[in-house]
Design an enzyme around this catalytic site. Sequence first.
Site, PDB file in Angstrom:
ATOM      1  N   TYR A 243      64.645  29.436 -37.938  1.00  0.00           N
ATOM      2  CA  TYR A 243      64.820  30.844 -38.710  1.00  0.00           C
ATOM      3  C   TYR A 243      66.294  31.066 -38.430  1.00  0.00           C
ATOM      4  O   TYR A 243      66.772  31.186 -37.241  1.00  0.00           O
ATOM      5  CB  TYR A 243      63.925  31.979 -38.230  1.00  0.00           C
ATOM      6  CG  TYR A 243      62.504  31.963 -38.822  1.00  0.00           C
ATOM      7  CD1 TYR A 243      62.328  32.023 -40.129  1.00  0.00           C
ATOM      8  CD2 TYR A 243      61.552  31.916 -37.891  1.00  0.00           C
ATOM      9  CE1 TYR A 243      61.126  31.947 -40.744  1.00  0.00           C
ATOM     10  CE2 TYR A 243      60.231  31.998 -38.237  1.00  0.00           C
ATOM     11  CZ  TYR A 243      59.949  31.923 -39.676  1.00  0.00           C
ATOM     12  OH  TYR A 243      58.643  31.832 -40.125  1.00  0.00           O
ATOM     13  N   ASP A 271      62.312  30.067 -47.071  1.00  0.00           N
ATOM     14  CA  ASP A 271      61.355  30.658 -47.986  1.00  0.00           C
ATOM     15  C   ASP A 271      61.150  32.357 -47.269  1.00  0.00           C
ATOM     16  O   ASP A 271      60.192  32.770 -47.685  1.00  0.00           O
ATOM     17  CB  ASP A 271      60.101  29.967 -48.074  1.00  0.00           C
ATOM     18  CG  ASP A 271      59.311  29.796 -47.044  1.00  0.00           C
ATOM     19  OD1 ASP A 271      59.794  30.179 -45.899  1.00  0.00           O
ATOM     20  OD2 ASP A 271      58.483  29.094 -46.934  1.00  0.00           O
ATOM     21  N   HIS A 363      55.005  28.706 -47.189  1.00  0.00           N
ATOM     22  CA  HIS A 363      54.801  29.289 -45.865  1.00  0.00           C
ATOM     23  C   HIS A 363      53.496  29.602 -45.491  1.00  0.00           C
ATOM     24  O   HIS A 363      53.200  30.544 -44.905  1.00  0.00           O
ATOM     25  CB  HIS A 363      55.709  30.546 -45.888  1.00  0.00           C
ATOM     26  CG  HIS A 363      56.288  30.984 -44.469  1.00  0.00           C
ATOM     27  ND1 HIS A 363      57.597  30.556 -44.280  1.00  0.00           N
ATOM     28  CD2 HIS A 363      55.684  31.540 -43.411  1.00  0.00           C
ATOM     29  CE1 HIS A 363      57.852  31.223 -42.824  1.00  0.00           C
ATOM     30  NE2 HIS A 363      56.768  31.616 -42.522  1.00  0.00           N
TER      31      HIS A 363
END
Length: 516
Positions: A243, A271, A363
């Site tokens: 991330y 995403d 995800h």
Amino acid sequence: MAGSNQKKILTGKEVAEHNTRESCWIIVHGHVYDVTEFLDDHPGGSRIILKYAGKDATQEYDPIHPPDAITNNLPPEKHLGAVDLETVEKVEVVVTDQEKARQERMAARPSLDEVLNLHDFEAIAKQVMPEKAWAYYSSAADDEITIRENHAAYHRIWFRPRILRDVSNVDFSTTILGHKSSMPLYITATALGKLGHPDGELNLTRAAAQHGVIQMIPTLASCSFDEIIDAAKPDQVQFLQLYVNKDRNITKRLVQHAENRGVKGLFITVDAPQLGRREKDMRMKFEADDPSEVKQAGSKDVDRSQGAARAISSFIDPGLNWGDLDWFKSITRMPLILKGVQCWEDALEAYDQGMAGAVLSNHGGRQLDFARSGIEILVEVVEKLGEKRGLKFPNEKFQLFVDGGVRRATDVLKAIALGATAGNPLLYIVGIGRPFLYAFSSYGQEGVDRALTILRSEFEMNMRLIGARTLKDVVPEMVDASNIKSHIVAVPSDHLFETNYESMQYAKMRESKSKL
């Protein structure tokens, strides 16, 4: 901890004096932090912090925070120094009736020999996990259409087996980014492993080593990055899911540290510019709050509705864009893969920008509801990249991966067939996440070992039944995917999956405390 060497060792009595909203100190991992000004910004609400004001909060902190969350989110001046743990009053752990009942269910688990498939682990985990942990792991976005579609999409793909082939010996080993894997799958990144088991992600590291598969380390692991790396065997291959932090210096340090520790690939999550609404997780948060304490005099209006998920993700940069990819190329030599590509246009752009591959993923259904399944996206990506750039898949220069909804080896084989073009060496693989979480939440490392053993057995059987000696023989002609885009189509019900799926709940009236 920054600056702690210059500070005196605090006593438990000194810390205990700061146990109010006006002056709130807590202890985490033997260090003291002043969280007074952070109370109303805490994504989980102030109540849980105030419960541990002046006390050791480590036991509550560990399962739902990455190890460095508190040091990264509090300014250095709020790091007050170490505490003499011998002087700290122990926090009394009250075992509730609910917890006693859960422990009884844990003791009544079936033996691992009775676990026959990955669905079984989910069914057991639902009964033995703490409710908040189950809510976090199982929750998905909005009406949870996509999480169910991820699995249902595989039901619209049917096999066209070949017969009379010598399948005495079958080989389902492969490579991913040039590294060997005993099966065409990897353990994909999932956050907060300690919610399910005290050893958290280490269960996955150890089982991956034992079975010769690759683990993707999550940014938001409960265990520290170095703990996970240190638990790996020599030459064990690991990837990192990233991330991207708003503070690029933090991201740079993490990426370069991972490369120095031997990580072999960087999977950049693309995403999640904003967290999806995961209402099961959110509802657990609301139920934990006392409504009289949600808004107090002088406190800020803060969105505390996101449960465990928001508590760990507020650092993620929503400004991440295509222009940042050159910067990533400048800070690492690891292969760069975009995780969360959801259409052929973006897969094409990733290829044109020199990425090593793309994970076709929504995800796990946790971000945008009504996003299509990875397996459906795969069909159009293979077609369009072939049409636009003449690519054939699998492709050494641009590798495709899929995750979401996989519960059987047959799901993986369907994906391999749809991602293949005849005559190319196989370089294509599928990520599995939640089933391994449920496995270790129910049985620890032995559960993950059992899950991988089951998959290995399924691969061997189904390779023989479709007539494939090696994964190179799993070609598009072996499947009929003509209904892959038909989102409503009559297929037999999947009772195991549907039984495990826990329906979403509506908002309920609170019980009255008045006596009539």
